[in-house]
Scaffold this active site. Structure first.
Site: not given
Ligand code: SAT
Ligand code: MN
Length: 595
Positions: A69, A209, A218, A238, A260, A262, A285, A377
Site C-alpha cells: 500500500r 498491488y 481497504k 479494522h 500491523s 501484531c 482483518d 502475500r
Molecule cells: O495491501 S493491503 O492494504 O490489502 C494489506 C495491508 O497492507 O494492510
Molecule cells: Mn489489515
C-alpha cells in the site's frame, strides 16, 4: 449481464475515457478463472505451482516499485479539507477528478477492461454492500475472486439497485504491438489511490498491488464503509472476528483491532494450548457491525479470503493459515523452489538450492537479499481454513461480546486490562499504539499511535470517528448488551529485554480470562488505568514458569503512566477541536486517578 441502467451507463462512460481494446464482464466461474490463469502463465506474468504440492495455485512477482500500500499516494477527497482530518492526505474532489481524468484518458489502450461485480459480505446480507470494480488487470480479477464474492450471482442480486463504483487501472497502456511487462504499473509519483467518501466512489490509478488494486478491501470495506457507517449508525472496523467456545460448550465471539505486525491473523486462527477450549475464525482483518433486533451488536466479515503476509507464517506460528493456502491460492512476491513449490523466510525449513527469488534471480545466500519480499502475500479462500467458523457466512452476522485493542508495548501496558465503561474503552482504542525502533522504516523511535488500528483506513476526520464510537455507546438499543472492552499486550518485556509472555497459542489463557470477565465471573482489581486480573485467575497450568513474571506482566506503574499521559497529550493535540468532550473527560479522569 445486466439491465441496470446506472451500471451500463457508468461502464460506457469509462470505456469511452479509458479506451480499452475490449470489455469483459466477469462471471466468477471456475472456467473463467482457469482461462485467465492460463493466459497469465502464457504471457509470463504468472507461474503455475506444482499441482501435487499446491493444487490450483499460482505465483506472481510484482515490479520492485509496487510492493505494498502507498499511504503517501492515498487520498481522502472531501469537499472541505477539514473533514478529511489531520491523518489523511486531502485534495478537493473536483481537482483530483480533473487530474485523474487526464491520467485515465486512453490508459487501457491495448488491454482488456474487466468489469467485476462483487459483494462485500455474504450475498444478500443486510449488512453487505455491492461494488463494481472496473480494472485492466487480470491479476486483480483472480484475486477478487478469492477475496470477495464475485461474478454473475452478484449482478443477479444487484438487479436495478445501487452499487459502489470502483475504478482501477495499472496506468500502463500498450501501444500497437508493444510487449507487455510482467507487472505493469505506473511510477510512484503517478499513483493515486483516491476515495470520495461523500459520493461513495473509488478511483485508483497506477498500482497493481494489494489494497491499492483489490478495491473491495481497504478502499471500500474500510475507507468508504467507515464513512457510510458513521452516516448510517453502524461500524466498519479494522478488526478480526473469532469465536471462542469454553469446555462447557458456551460460545462467545470477540472482535479485535491491532496495528500491523501484531499478529492479527495469528490470533484469529489461534490453536488453544489449554484443554477443552476451541477457537474458530470468522475473519482476520475487517468487521462490519450493526445492532440486531435483540439489541446485540452483530458482526460480519465482509471478505471471503485471507490476504496474509507470507514471511514468518509457518506450521509452527500459524498452522491454520498454512493449511488455508494449500490449494487454490495466489502468492505474490514469494520464492519458488525448483520443484515448483513456494518458499519464504520463516517458513520452517531451509531454502532449497536453486530457488528463484521474488526478484526473479536464483537465490544466493551470500547476496544478503531475501527470497520473499517482506510484504509478500498469499490470497487464500477463507473456507479452506480448518478452523473456519460454522457461522462465518451467516448473513445476520455473529453476536460480539468483547472488543480487544492492543499493540506492541515492551513496557507500561499490562498483559490485559478491562475498561471501566464504554467511554473509557473508546479512550483506550483512541490511544492504541506500537513501539517502533529507530530502524523501522525511517520513523521516529517511540510509540507510534494507531488509534483503533484505523490510522491509514479511516475515510474521514479521526476526531469525528472517535465521536462516532462514543455515539454508538450512547445510542445503543441496550447499553447492558454492548461489547465489553479490553486492552491486551502480548509484548511486554523485562528490564533485561526478555519477553515476559509466551504468546501464540498461550494467548488463549488471556482469552479465557476475558471470556470469563464478559460473564462477570472473575474478580477484577481496579487500577487507575482500568481493571486488571487477579493473577490467580490467569490459568498457568502447564506453563507454571510464567508465574514468577505475573506481577510484572500485570503491573501498572504510576511513573510510566505519567510518561504515557504526556505522550497521549501530544497525540490528542493532533486532532484539535474535534476530540470529543467525552474523551477529554476520560483523559482528565485518568490523570486524576494517577495523581
Ligand atoms: O495491501 S493491503 O492494504 O490489502 C494489506 C495491508 O497492507 O494492510
Ligand atoms: Mn489489515
Amino acid at each position: 449481464m445486466t439491465s441496470n441502467k446506472k451500471l451500463l451507463a457508468w461502464v460506457e462512460e469509462w470505456v469511452a475515457l479509458c479506451q480499452p481494446a475490449s470489455v469483459y464482464w466477469v462471471d466468477g466461474s471456475a472456467e473463467e478463472n482457469q482461462r485467465l490463469m492460463d493466459e497469465m502463465v502464457a504471457s509470463g506474468m504468472a507461474t503455475k505451482l506444482n499441482e501435487e504440492k499446491q493444487p490450483g495455485s499460482y505465483a506472481f512477482n510484482s515490479d520492485p516499485s509496487d510492493v505494498a500500500r502507498v499511504e503517501n499516494r492515498t487520498y481522502i477527497c472531501t469537499e472541505n479539507e477539514g473533514d478529511a482530518g489531520p491523518t489523511n492526505n486531502w485534495m478537493a474532489p473536483s481537482e483530483m477528478k480533473a487530474i485523474l481524468r487526464e491520467k485515465y484518458r486512453g490508459c487501457m489502450k491495448g488491454r482488456t477492461m474487466y468489469v467485476i461485480p462483487f459483494s462485500m459480505g455474504p450475498l444478500g446480507s443486510n449488512i453487505a454492500k455491492i461494488g463494481i470494480e472496473i480494472t485492466d488487470s487480470a491479476y486483480v480479477v483472480v484475486n477478487m475472486r478469492i477475496m470477495t464474492r464475485m461474478g454473475k450471482a452478484v449482478l443477479d442480486i444487484l438487479g436495478e439497485g445501487d452499487f459502489i463504483p470502483c475504478v482501477h487501472s495499472v496506468g500502463s497502456p500498450l501501444a500497437e504491438g508493444q510487449q507487455d511487462s510482467k507487472w505493469p504499473c505506473a511510477p510512484i509519483e503517478e499513483k493515486y489511490i483516491s476515495h470520495f467518501p461523500e459520493t461513495a466512489e473509488i478511483w485508483s490509478f497506477g498500482s497493481g498491488y494489494g489494497g491499492n488494486a483489490l478495491l473491495g478491501k481497504k478502499c471500500l470495506a474500510l475507507r468508504i464503509a467507515s464513512y457510510m457507517a458513521k452516516q448510517e449508525g453502524w461500524m466498519a472496523e479494522h478488526m478480526l472476528i473469532m469465536g471462542i467456545t469454553n469446555p462447557k460448550g458456551v460460545k462467545k465471539y470477540i472482535a479485535a483491532a491491532f496495528p500491523s505486525a501484531c499478529g492479527k491473523t495469528n490470533l484469529a486462527m489461534l490453536i488453544p494450548t489449554i484443554p477443552g477450549w476451541k477457537v474458530e475464525t470468522v475473519g482476520d482483518d475487517i468487521a462490519w457491525m450493526k445492532f440486531g433486533a435483540d439489541g446485540q451488536l452483530y458482526a460480519i466479515n465482509p471478505e471471503a479470503g485471507f490476504f496474509g503476509v507470507a514471511p514468518f507464517t509457518s506450521m509452527a506460528t500459524n498452522p491454520n493459515a498454512m493449511i488455508s493456502t494449500k490449494a487454490n491460492t495466489v502468492f505474490t512476491n514469494v520464492g519458488i523452489t525448483p520443484d515448483g513449490d513456494i518458499w519464504w523466510e520463516g517458513i520452517g525449513h531451509d531454502c532449497p538450492e536453486g530457488t528463484i527469488t521474488w526478484k526473479n534471480k536464483v537465490y544466493d545466500p551470500a547476496s544478503g537479499e531475501p527470497v520473499a519480499h517482506p510484504n509478500a502475500r498469499f490470497s487464500a479462500p477463507a473456507m479452506q481454513c480448518p478452523a473456519i467458523d460454522a457461522d462465518w457466512e451467516n448473513p445476520a452476522g455473529v453476536p460480539i461480546s468483547a472488543f480487544l485493542f492492543g499493540g506492541r508495548r515492551p513496557s507500561t501496558v499490562p498483559l490485559v486490562y478491562q475498561s471501566l465503561n464504554w467511554n473509557h474503552g473508546v479512550f483506550m482504542g483512541s490511544v492504541v499504539g506500537s513501539e517502533v525502533t529507530a530502524a523501522a522504516i525511517g520513523l521516529k523511535a517511540g510509540v507510534r499511535r494507531d488509534p483503533f488500528a484505523m490510522l491509514p483506513f479511516c475515510g474521514y476526520h479521526m476526531g469525528d470517528y472517535f465521536q462516532h464510537w462514543i455515539n454508538i455507546g450512547k445510542n445503543a438499543p441496550d447499553a447492558t448488551k454492548l461489547p465489553k472492552i479490553f486492552n491486551v499486550n502480548w509484548f511486554r518485556k523485562s528490564d533485561s529485554g526478555k519477553w515476559l509472555w509466551p504468546g501464540f497459542g498461550e494467548n488463549m489463557r488471556v482469552l479465557e480470562w476475558i471470556f470469563n470477565a464478559c460473564d462477570n465471573a472473575v474478580e477484577t482489581i481496579e487500577t487507575p488505568i482500568g481493571k486488571v486480573p487477579n493473577k490467580k485467575d490467569i490459568n498457568l497450568a502447564g506453563i507454571e514458569e510464567v508465574a514468577a513474571d505475573m506481577d510484572e506482566l500485570l503491573a501498572v506503574e504510576k511513573s510510566k503512566w505519567l510518561d504515557e499521559c504526556a505522550l497521549i497529550e501530544e497525540h490528542y493535540a493532533n486532532f484539535g477541536e474535534r476530540i470529543p468532550a467525552e474523551l477529554v473527560a476520560e483523559f482528565e479522569a485518568l490523570k486524576a486517578r494517577l495523581a
